[in-house]
Motif scaffolding. Structure first.
Motif, PDB file in Angstrom:
ATOM      1  N   LYS A 145      64.831  73.112 112.116  1.00 50.96           N
ATOM      2  CA  LYS A 145      66.182  72.593 112.365  1.00 50.96           C
ATOM      3  C   LYS A 145      66.711  73.046 113.720  1.00 50.96           C
ATOM      4  O   LYS A 145      67.224  72.249 114.501  1.00 50.96           O
ATOM      5  CB  LYS A 145      67.151  73.058 111.260  1.00 50.96           C
ATOM      6  N   SER A 146      66.582  74.360 113.992  1.00 53.66           N
ATOM      7  CA  SER A 146      67.106  74.890 115.259  1.00 53.66           C
ATOM      8  C   SER A 146      66.359  74.277 116.431  1.00 53.66           C
ATOM      9  O   SER A 146      66.960  73.977 117.462  1.00 53.66           O
ATOM     10  CB  SER A 146      66.955  76.411 115.287  1.00 53.66           C
ATOM     11  N   THR A 147      65.065  74.082 116.277  1.00 51.55           N
ATOM     12  CA  THR A 147      64.258  73.498 117.349  1.00 51.55           C
ATOM     13  C   THR A 147      64.702  72.067 117.629  1.00 51.55           C
ATOM     14  O   THR A 147      64.913  71.682 118.773  1.00 51.55           O
ATOM     15  CB  THR A 147      62.767  73.520 116.935  1.00 51.55           C
ATOM     16  N   VAL A 195      76.597  73.885 115.485  1.00 53.50           N
ATOM     17  CA  VAL A 195      76.813  75.187 114.861  1.00 53.50           C
ATOM     18  C   VAL A 195      75.621  75.476 113.942  1.00 53.50           C
ATOM     19  O   VAL A 195      75.373  74.755 112.986  1.00 53.50           O
ATOM     20  CB  VAL A 195      78.138  75.212 114.059  1.00 53.50           C
ATOM     21  N   ASP A 196      74.899  76.523 114.265  1.00 48.61           N
ATOM     22  CA  ASP A 196      73.655  76.854 113.545  1.00 48.61           C
ATOM     23  C   ASP A 196      73.794  78.249 112.953  1.00 48.61           C
ATOM     24  O   ASP A 196      73.675  79.242 113.645  1.00 48.61           O
ATOM     25  CB  ASP A 196      72.501  76.804 114.564  1.00 48.61           C
ATOM     26  N   SER A 197      74.109  78.450 111.735  1.00 55.03           N
ATOM     27  CA  SER A 197      74.294  77.463 110.691  1.00 55.03           C
ATOM     28  C   SER A 197      75.662  77.626 110.051  1.00 55.03           C
ATOM     29  O   SER A 197      76.317  78.631 110.290  1.00 55.03           O
ATOM     30  CB  SER A 197      73.234  77.703 109.610  1.00 55.03           C
ATOM     31  N   ALA A 219      74.767  81.220 115.099  1.00 60.51           N
ATOM     32  CA  ALA A 219      75.310  82.300 114.287  1.00 60.51           C
ATOM     33  C   ALA A 219      74.172  83.089 113.646  1.00 60.51           C
ATOM     34  O   ALA A 219      74.400  84.040 112.921  1.00 60.51           O
ATOM     35  CB  ALA A 219      76.225  81.730 113.207  1.00 60.51           C
ATOM     36  N   GLU A 220      72.950  82.668 113.919  1.00 60.05           N
ATOM     37  CA  GLU A 220      71.809  83.308 113.245  1.00 60.05           C
ATOM     38  C   GLU A 220      70.908  84.084 114.191  1.00 60.05           C
ATOM     39  O   GLU A 220      70.201  84.978 113.774  1.00 60.05           O
ATOM     40  CB  GLU A 220      70.974  82.243 112.520  1.00 60.05           C
ATOM     41  N   GLU A 221      70.885  83.656 115.458  1.00 57.24           N
ATOM     42  CA  GLU A 221      69.982  84.301 116.400  1.00 57.24           C
ATOM     43  C   GLU A 221      70.786  84.841 117.570  1.00 57.24           C
ATOM     44  O   GLU A 221      71.946  84.495 117.745  1.00 57.24           O
ATOM     45  CB  GLU A 221      68.953  83.275 116.904  1.00 57.24           C
ATOM     46  N   SER A 222      70.151  85.679 118.400  1.00 51.05           N
ATOM     47  CA  SER A 222      70.838  86.152 119.605  1.00 51.05           C
ATOM     48  C   SER A 222      70.700  85.086 120.686  1.00 51.05           C
ATOM     49  O   SER A 222      69.791  84.248 120.634  1.00 51.05           O
ATOM     50  CB  SER A 222      70.231  87.467 120.076  1.00 51.05           C
TER      51      SER A 222
END
Ligand code: TYD
Ligand code: MG
Length: 481
Positions: free
Chosen positions: A101-103, A170-172, A124-127
């Protein structure tokens, strides 16, 4: 910031409670109380996103120009969205963890940024560093793509105001939280409140917004169902963990049909569109193998040529195995029953394994005839000819029924070089370059395919005496003259 009052509202009757309880005191339903902020619009400082009031107009005068979709430049994504992202629309992208999804989102935003749209990717999940490293690998560093790593909703809204993008991702949504609510991030109350406010922000400012949503084990979106109701589009990103193939479909789409299917392959340089999936699915097919049949199935509006394989072996257990991968096990059982009752085949001493090769699913009735012929071919130890495709539904009476859009299916088969199609007698379609054989019943189809009844009388017997070298049977010898 002023203290925000929270209340607990019953999702059944709408009654409000000052404190959480297991049971609603108004309607006495259990586990229905969900945290909610009291009068959110007054207390959250959302005024900047309130927008101006709308003006009613005669329907024919309503301007549709502003709603023209903007292409993301990712062909398969634009196909599913039917053009691209609509300004001010909210899209929910759901899928299992690790599916990509992020990709996909990063690639889509980079595509939009390259075409001059200012995009903000909120992770909101990764740096931010992690996302930048990935973007570098994907070649996704256009100047108009902005990035921020934050989890608090008020901060996110500030960032959106500061950057003033036309597209926000916005993830996620499950990792986003509103500090004014006491419930934990990812809880129903948090997801609902954050989604509502992001939707309001999107609508009032014409910002195309994509929210990433996780799915639960059984495939539903994690969080309240309300999430699906408040967004315009719900996309579902699926795939088998052990295959590179990824399928994207629209479950809900307010700007077009939900019939398009997008296909991607996960590569070491991100997701690559698969413009010719049938060729991919058939790439490893070996001609002359008994139990292999090619079927043109339909996923949404997209015809896909898949290889249905069956293996029938002598069973050494009292209840023989029936396994169906990528196929509907109910339809496999039905086809076996019809073969036994209407055609005279016997499978009660046989283990049956059936698969669709390549990590795709063919769970529609149109694959019935392919399953039946794969079983017959596997039992008889004789291969069907290589340039044959079959499609049709098998009825309980042993009759063959046409399936919708046969013409599209056959056109796809002809495009890939198949020369013969075996279809139900009632199927209206033909395709240029394709010889179409018609059968009214399953028995007739088996006959047309060149198998004799004797091949089927006891499949386990045939299995044990079948010669290991496959013999290709010419289809339709009785029709050819
Ligand atoms: P990701 O987009 O992080 O999935 P999601 O956001 O749905 O959880 O990526 C999932 C997997 O894809 C990850 O485990 C590694 C793999 N991957 C590749 O194979 N190639 C790539 O170029 C990228 C970016 C990821
Ligand atoms: Mg992710």
């Amino acid at each position: 910031m002023a203290k925000v009052k929270t209340i607990y509202r019953c999702s059944e009757c709408g009654g409000a409670e000052p404190k959480w309880a297991g049971r609603c005191s108004a309607c006495e339903a259990w586990n229905t109380l969900v945290e909610e902020r009291d009068q959110p619009s007054r207390s959250t400082g959302d005024e900047r996103f309130r927008g101006s009031p709308a003006t009613p107009a005669p329907i024919a005068d309503v301007d549709t120009e502003a709603w023209a979709p903007t292409a993301t430049g990712i062909g398969e994504l634009d196909r599913v969205l039917q053009g691209g992202l609509v300004p001010g629309s909210v899209t929910l992208l759901g899928g299992e963890p690790g599916i990509g999804k992020s990709t996909l989102l990063l690639q889509a935003l980079a595509g939009l940024a390259r075409s001059g749209q200012r995009c903000l990717y909120v992770t909101a999940e990764e740096s931010a560093q992690q996302v930048r490293l990935r973007a570098e690998r994907l070649g996704a560093l256009p100047p108009e793509l902005w990035l921020v790593s934050d989890t608090a909703l008020p901060h996110m809204l500030d960032h959106i105001e500061a950057v003033a993008p036309t597209v926000v991702a916005v993830d996620s949504i499950q990792a986003t939280f509103d500090p004014a609510l006491s419930s934990a991030p990812g809880s129903v109350a948090q997801v609902r409140e954050c989604a509502h406010r992001l939707v309001r922000m999107a609508k009032n400012n014409d910002i195309a917004t994509v929210l990433v949503g996780h799915v639960t084990k059984d495939g539903g979106l994690a969080g309240p169902r309300v999430l699906e109701h408040v967004v315009d589009t719900v996309l579902s990103f699926e795939g088998e963990r052990h295959h590179a193939l990824r399928l994207l479909r629209a479950v809900k789409h307010r700007f077009g049909s939900t019939d398009e299917l997008g296909l991607f392959e996960m590569t070491d340089r991100g997701l690559a569109g698969v413009p010719d999936p049938s060729a991919l699915f058939l790439a490893d097919r070996r001609p002359g193998i008994p139990g292999s049949v090619v079927a043109p199935v339909l996923d949404g509006n997209r015809p896909l040529l898949v290889e249905v394989q069956a293996l029938v072996t002598h069973s050494r257990i009292p209840t023989p195995r029936r396994s169906a991968q990528g196929l509907d096990s109910g339809r496999l059982a039905l086809v076996i029953a019809v073969l036994e009752q209407r055609v005279g085949a016997a499978f009660h001493h046989a283990d049956v394994h059936s698969v669709v090769a390549g990590g795709v699913k063919a769970i529609e009735p149109g694959a019935d005839l392919a399953i039946a012929l794969a079983l017959v071919s596997a039992s008889a130890g004789m291969a069907l000819r290589d340039d044959l495709v079959v499609c049709g539904e098998v009825g309980l009476g042993g009759e063959l029924r046409q399936v919708h859009q046969t013409a599209r299916r056959l056109a796809e088969a002809a495009r890939l070089g198949f020369r013969t199609a075996l279809v139900p007698a009632s199927a209206p379609a033909t395709a240029p370059g394709l010889e179409v054989l018609r059968a009214a019943t399953l028995a007739e189809a088996i006959d047309l395919a060149g198998f004799l009844k004797a091949d089927l009388r006891d499949v386990t017997l045939v299995q044990e005496t079948a010669s290991p070298t496959a013999e290709t049977v010419a289809i339709g010898p009785r029709l050819a003259s």
